[in-house]
Write a protein that holds these residues in place. Structure first.
Motif, PDB file in Angstrom:
ATOM      1  N   THR A   1     -11.657  -3.338   8.442  1.00 28.96           N
ATOM      2  CA  THR A   1     -13.051  -2.967   8.711  1.00 28.96           C
ATOM      3  C   THR A   1     -13.191  -2.079   9.934  1.00 28.96           C
ATOM      4  N   GLU A   2     -12.149  -2.047  10.775  1.00 32.27           N
ATOM      5  CA  GLU A   2     -12.200  -1.200  11.975  1.00 32.27           C
ATOM      6  C   GLU A   2     -11.900   0.262  11.652  1.00 32.27           C
ATOM      7  N   GLY A   3     -11.298   0.511  10.501  1.00 33.80           N
ATOM      8  CA  GLY A   3     -10.894   1.867  10.150  1.00 33.80           C
ATOM      9  C   GLY A   3     -11.830   2.522   9.149  1.00 33.80           C
ATOM     10  N   GLU A   4     -11.473   3.747   8.762  1.00 34.13           N
ATOM     11  CA  GLU A   4     -12.262   4.508   7.800  1.00 34.13           C
ATOM     12  C   GLU A   4     -11.332   5.199   6.823  1.00 34.13           C
ATOM     13  N   VAL A   5     -11.786   5.303   5.584  1.00 36.09           N
ATOM     14  CA  VAL A   5     -11.028   6.034   4.566  1.00 36.09           C
ATOM     15  C   VAL A   5     -11.954   7.044   3.903  1.00 36.09           C
ATOM     16  N   TRP A   6     -11.481   8.283   3.845  1.00 31.06           N
ATOM     17  CA  TRP A   6     -12.214   9.359   3.191  1.00 31.06           C
ATOM     18  C   TRP A   6     -11.558   9.617   1.838  1.00 31.06           C
ATOM     19  N   ALA A   7     -12.292   9.379   0.760  1.00 32.42           N
ATOM     20  CA  ALA A   7     -11.809   9.667  -0.593  1.00 32.42           C
ATOM     21  C   ALA A   7     -12.317  11.056  -0.963  1.00 32.42           C
ATOM     22  N   GLN A   8     -11.406  12.027  -1.010  1.00 31.40           N
ATOM     23  CA  GLN A   8     -11.787  13.414  -1.245  1.00 31.40           C
ATOM     24  C   GLN A   8     -11.469  13.819  -2.676  1.00 31.40           C
ATOM     25  N   GLU A   9     -12.376  14.559  -3.295  1.00 29.71           N
ATOM     26  CA  GLU A   9     -12.189  15.000  -4.676  1.00 29.71           C
ATOM     27  C   GLU A   9     -12.876  16.343  -4.918  1.00 29.71           C
ATOM     28  N   ILE A  10     -12.377  17.056  -5.933  1.00 32.31           N
ATOM     29  CA  ILE A  10     -13.088  18.243  -6.434  1.00 32.31           C
ATOM     30  C   ILE A  10     -13.684  17.955  -7.812  1.00 32.31           C
ATOM     31  N   SER A  11     -13.377  16.777  -8.367  1.00 33.47           N
ATOM     32  CA  SER A  11     -13.777  16.418  -9.728  1.00 33.47           C
ATOM     33  C   SER A  11     -15.089  15.644  -9.741  1.00 33.47           C
ATOM     34  N   PRO A  12     -16.113  16.155 -10.427  1.00 35.26           N
ATOM     35  CA  PRO A  12     -17.376  15.399 -10.526  1.00 35.26           C
ATOM     36  C   PRO A  12     -17.183  14.036 -11.177  1.00 35.26           C
ATOM     37  N   GLY A  13     -16.342  13.972 -12.216  1.00 39.53           N
ATOM     38  CA  GLY A  13     -16.112  12.697 -12.897  1.00 39.53           C
ATOM     39  C   GLY A  13     -15.463  11.671 -12.001  1.00 39.53           C
ATOM     40  N   PHE A  14     -14.428  12.090 -11.270  1.00 42.73           N
ATOM     41  CA  PHE A  14     -13.750  11.162 -10.372  1.00 42.73           C
ATOM     42  C   PHE A  14     -14.660  10.756  -9.211  1.00 42.73           C
ATOM     43  N   MET A  15     -15.479  11.691  -8.717  1.00 48.35           N
ATOM     44  CA  MET A  15     -16.394  11.321  -7.634  1.00 48.35           C
ATOM     45  C   MET A  15     -17.367  10.234  -8.079  1.00 48.35           C
ATOM     46  N   SER A  16     -17.844  10.340  -9.314  1.00 51.71           N
ATOM     47  CA  SER A  16     -18.747   9.304  -9.837  1.00 51.71           C
ATOM     48  C   SER A  16     -18.026   7.967  -9.954  1.00 51.71           C
ATOM     49  N   MET A  17     -16.773   8.004 -10.376  1.00 50.97           N
ATOM     50  CA  MET A  17     -15.994   6.762 -10.459  1.00 50.97           C
ATOM     51  C   MET A  17     -15.784   6.154  -9.080  1.00 50.97           C
ATOM     52  N   LEU A  18     -15.524   6.997  -8.095  1.00 54.63           N
ATOM     53  CA  LEU A  18     -15.320   6.510  -6.730  1.00 54.63           C
ATOM     54  C   LEU A  18     -16.604   5.910  -6.158  1.00 54.63           C
ATOM     55  N   GLU A  19     -17.731   6.543  -6.443  1.00 52.26           N
ATOM     56  CA  GLU A  19     -19.014   5.993  -5.992  1.00 52.26           C
ATOM     57  C   GLU A  19     -19.253   4.615  -6.601  1.00 52.26           C
ATOM     58  N   LYS A  20     -18.925   4.499  -7.869  1.00 56.57           N
ATOM     59  CA  LYS A  20     -19.091   3.219  -8.564  1.00 56.57           C
ATOM     60  C   LYS A  20     -18.183   2.152  -7.951  1.00 56.57           C
ATOM     61  N   MET A  21     -16.937   2.523  -7.659  1.00 58.87           N
ATOM     62  CA  MET A  21     -15.996   1.584  -7.050  1.00 58.87           C
ATOM     63  C   MET A  21     -16.476   1.150  -5.672  1.00 58.87           C
ATOM     64  N   LYS A  22     -16.951   2.103  -4.890  1.00 58.84           N
ATOM     65  CA  LYS A  22     -17.441   1.801  -3.535  1.00 58.84           C
ATOM     66  C   LYS A  22     -18.594   0.793  -3.580  1.00 58.84           C
ATOM     67  N   THR A  23     -19.521   1.004  -4.522  1.00 55.19           N
ATOM     68  CA  THR A  23     -20.680   0.119  -4.647  1.00 55.19           C
ATOM     69  C   THR A  23     -20.278  -1.255  -5.178  1.00 55.19           C
ATOM     70  N   ASN A  24     -19.502  -1.263  -6.247  1.00 52.25           N
ATOM     71  CA  ASN A  24     -19.139  -2.538  -6.890  1.00 52.25           C
ATOM     72  C   ASN A  24     -18.273  -3.422  -6.005  1.00 52.25           C
ATOM     73  N   GLU A  25     -17.420  -2.782  -5.182  1.00 58.52           N
ATOM     74  CA  GLU A  25     -16.496  -3.550  -4.349  1.00 58.52           C
ATOM     75  C   GLU A  25     -16.945  -3.627  -2.890  1.00 58.52           C
ATOM     76  N   ASP A  26     -18.137  -3.086  -2.621  1.00 54.94           N
ATOM     77  CA  ASP A  26     -18.735  -3.159  -1.285  1.00 54.94           C
ATOM     78  C   ASP A  26     -17.787  -2.615  -0.213  1.00 54.94           C
ATOM     79  N   LEU A  27     -17.290  -1.409  -0.435  1.00 61.59           N
ATOM     80  CA  LEU A  27     -16.335  -0.789   0.480  1.00 61.59           C
ATOM     81  C   LEU A  27     -17.102   0.078   1.485  1.00 61.59           C
ATOM     82  N   GLU A  28     -17.665  -0.564   2.495  1.00 58.05           N
ATOM     83  CA  GLU A  28     -18.555   0.120   3.429  1.00 58.05           C
ATOM     84  C   GLU A  28     -17.854   1.194   4.259  1.00 58.05           C
ATOM     85  N   ASN A  29     -16.555   1.010   4.496  1.00 55.63           N
ATOM     86  CA  ASN A  29     -15.849   1.985   5.337  1.00 55.63           C
ATOM     87  C   ASN A  29     -15.111   3.033   4.510  1.00 55.63           C
ATOM     88  N   MET A  30     -15.479   3.156   3.254  1.00 56.55           N
ATOM     89  CA  MET A  30     -14.943   4.206   2.391  1.00 56.55           C
ATOM     90  C   MET A  30     -16.008   5.283   2.222  1.00 56.55           C
TER      91      MET A  30
END
Length: 308
Positions: free
Chosen positions: A165-194
Motif C-alpha cells: 500500500t506504500e507503493g504505486e503501480v502504473w499500468a500503461q497501455e495503448i489498447s482501448p480493450g486492455f485499458m477497459s479490462m484494467l479499469e475493471k480489475m482495479k475496481t473489482n479488486e479495489d487496487l487503490e494504488n494502481m
C-alpha cells in the motif's frame, strides 16, 4: 516587427522542439527603436537575447522532453521498425487496438486465454519467479513501478502486491480493450494504488523522474518506435544516486529455444534478437547492468538497464 505568438502557439512550437522568441509590444523592457545619429544611438549595443533554456536539449537529443502533462515529445527522426508484414498483415499492433472488451476477455484472459494460459506461456507459469528476480533489481515495498503494455493485468496485479500500500503501480497501455479490462480489475479488486494510463506508440505517458522500476514484459518486440519509446521511459525513471531501472523480458529469436509455438513462429513474430534489442535500448541512454536468468523460463531472456 516580430510576430506575436499566442500561448497555444508557443506550446505547439515547443512540442516540436522549437525555441521561439516571444516579444510583447507592451513589454516595458523592450525599448523603442532609436533613430540613427541621436545621442542614445552611441550607447553600447544591448546584450543579445537570452538563449533558449531548452536549446542544449534540442542540440543533444534532436528532441525535447517536457514535464508530465505537456504535449508528447517524439523523435521525428526515427522511422517505424520493419516487421514481417505477412505475419502482421494489418500492422504490428493492430490486434490490440479494438475496444471490444468481451472479445478480449475471451481471447486473452483466463487459463485458456492467449496471454494467461500457464501451459503455453512460461512468463505466466513462472510469474512468481519474475517478481523474485525483479525484487533483486529495484522492486520493493514502497516502490513506484510501471508495467508497460500491461495487457490483461496478470503481472500488474502481482506488482501491486509486491509494492504494498506504500507503493504505486502504473499500468500503461495503448489498447482501448486492455485499458477497459484494467479499469475493471482495479475496481473489482479495489487496487487503490494502481493507476491506469494511456500511452501511444512513441510516448509511454508516464510522469518524469518518478519511477523506481519499469517492466517491459513480452512487449518490447511490439514497440514501433523503440528508441523513441525508450527515451520516454528514460525520462520517467528516477535519476541520481538511486537510479530507476528498466527490466526487459522478451523472446529468444531462436527456434531451438521456443517449445510453445510451431517451428518458425518466433522468427516471424519477433523482429530482432537480444543483441539487436540491447543496442537499441543502449542507444536511448541506458546501460546494461544485469542479464539474470529467471528460474523456469527458457523461451525468454531478461535484461536489466539503468539510465546514464
Amino acid at each position: 516587427m516580430r510576430r506575436l505568438l499566442s500561448q497555444s502557439s508557443v506550446h505547439a512550437a515547443v512540442s516540436l522542439g522549437l525555441c521561439v522568441p516571444v516579444v510583447s509590444l507592451s513589454d516595458p523592457q523592450q525599448p523603442p527603436a532609436v533613430p540613427a545619429g541621436s545621442p542614445a544611438s552611441d550607447k553600447p549595443p544591448a546584450p543579445a537575447p537570452a538563449r533558449c533554456p531548452f536549446a542544449h536539449l534540442w542540440e543533444w537529443t534532436g528532441s525535447l522532453s517536457l514535464p508530465f502533462g505537456h504535449p508528447s515529445i517524439t523523435d521525428i527522426r526515427e522511422d517505424p521498425v520493419e516487421y514481417n508484414k505477412s505475419h502482421y498483415p494489418s500492422g504490428l499492433n493492430a490486434i490490440f487496438l479494438s475496444d471490444d472488451v468481451k472479445s478480449y476477455e475471451k481471447t486473452f484472459a483466463g487459463d485458456e486465454g492467449l496471454l494467461e494460459n500457464p501451459q503455453d506461456r512460461e512468463i505466466v507459469k513462472y510469474a512468481n519467479n519474475i517478481i523474485s528476480t525483479l525484487q533483486e533489481h529495484g522492486l520493493r515495498r514502497g516502490s513506484s513501478v510501471a508495467d508497460i503494455g500491461a495487457g490483461t493485468g496478470y503481472i500488474t496485479r502481482m506488482l501491486v502486491s509486491a509494492v504494498g500500500t506504500e507503493g504505486e503501480v502504473w499500468a500503461q497501455e495503448i489498447s482501448p480493450g486492455f485499458m477497459s479490462m484494467l479499469e475493471k480489475m482495479k475496481t473489482n479488486e479495489d487496487l487503490e494504488n494502481m493507476h491506469i494510463i494511456e500511452g501511444n506508440v512513441k510516448d509511454c505517458g508516464l510522469p518524469a523522474d518518478s519511477l523506481d522500476l519499469v517492466l517491459v514484459c513480452d512487449v518490447y518486440h511490439h514497440f514501433e518506435y523503440p528508441r523513441t519509446m525508450c527515451r520516454s521511459i528514460h525520462s520517467a525513471l528516477k535519476k541520481g544516486p538511486k537510479k530507476g531501472r528498466l527490466a526487459v523480458i522478451d523472446f529468444h529469436r531462436d527456434d531451438s529455444k521456443i517449445w510453445s509455438r510451431p517451428k518458425g513462429w518466433v522468427m516471424e513474430h519477433v523482429r530482432g534478437n537480444q543483441e539487436d534489442f540491447r543496442k537499441e535500448i543502449e542507444s536511448a541512454g541506458f546501460r546494461l547492468v544485469s542479464n539474470p536468468a529467471i528460474p523456469g523460463i527458457t523461451e525468454n531472456y531478461c535484461m536489466i538497464f539503468e539510465p546514464v
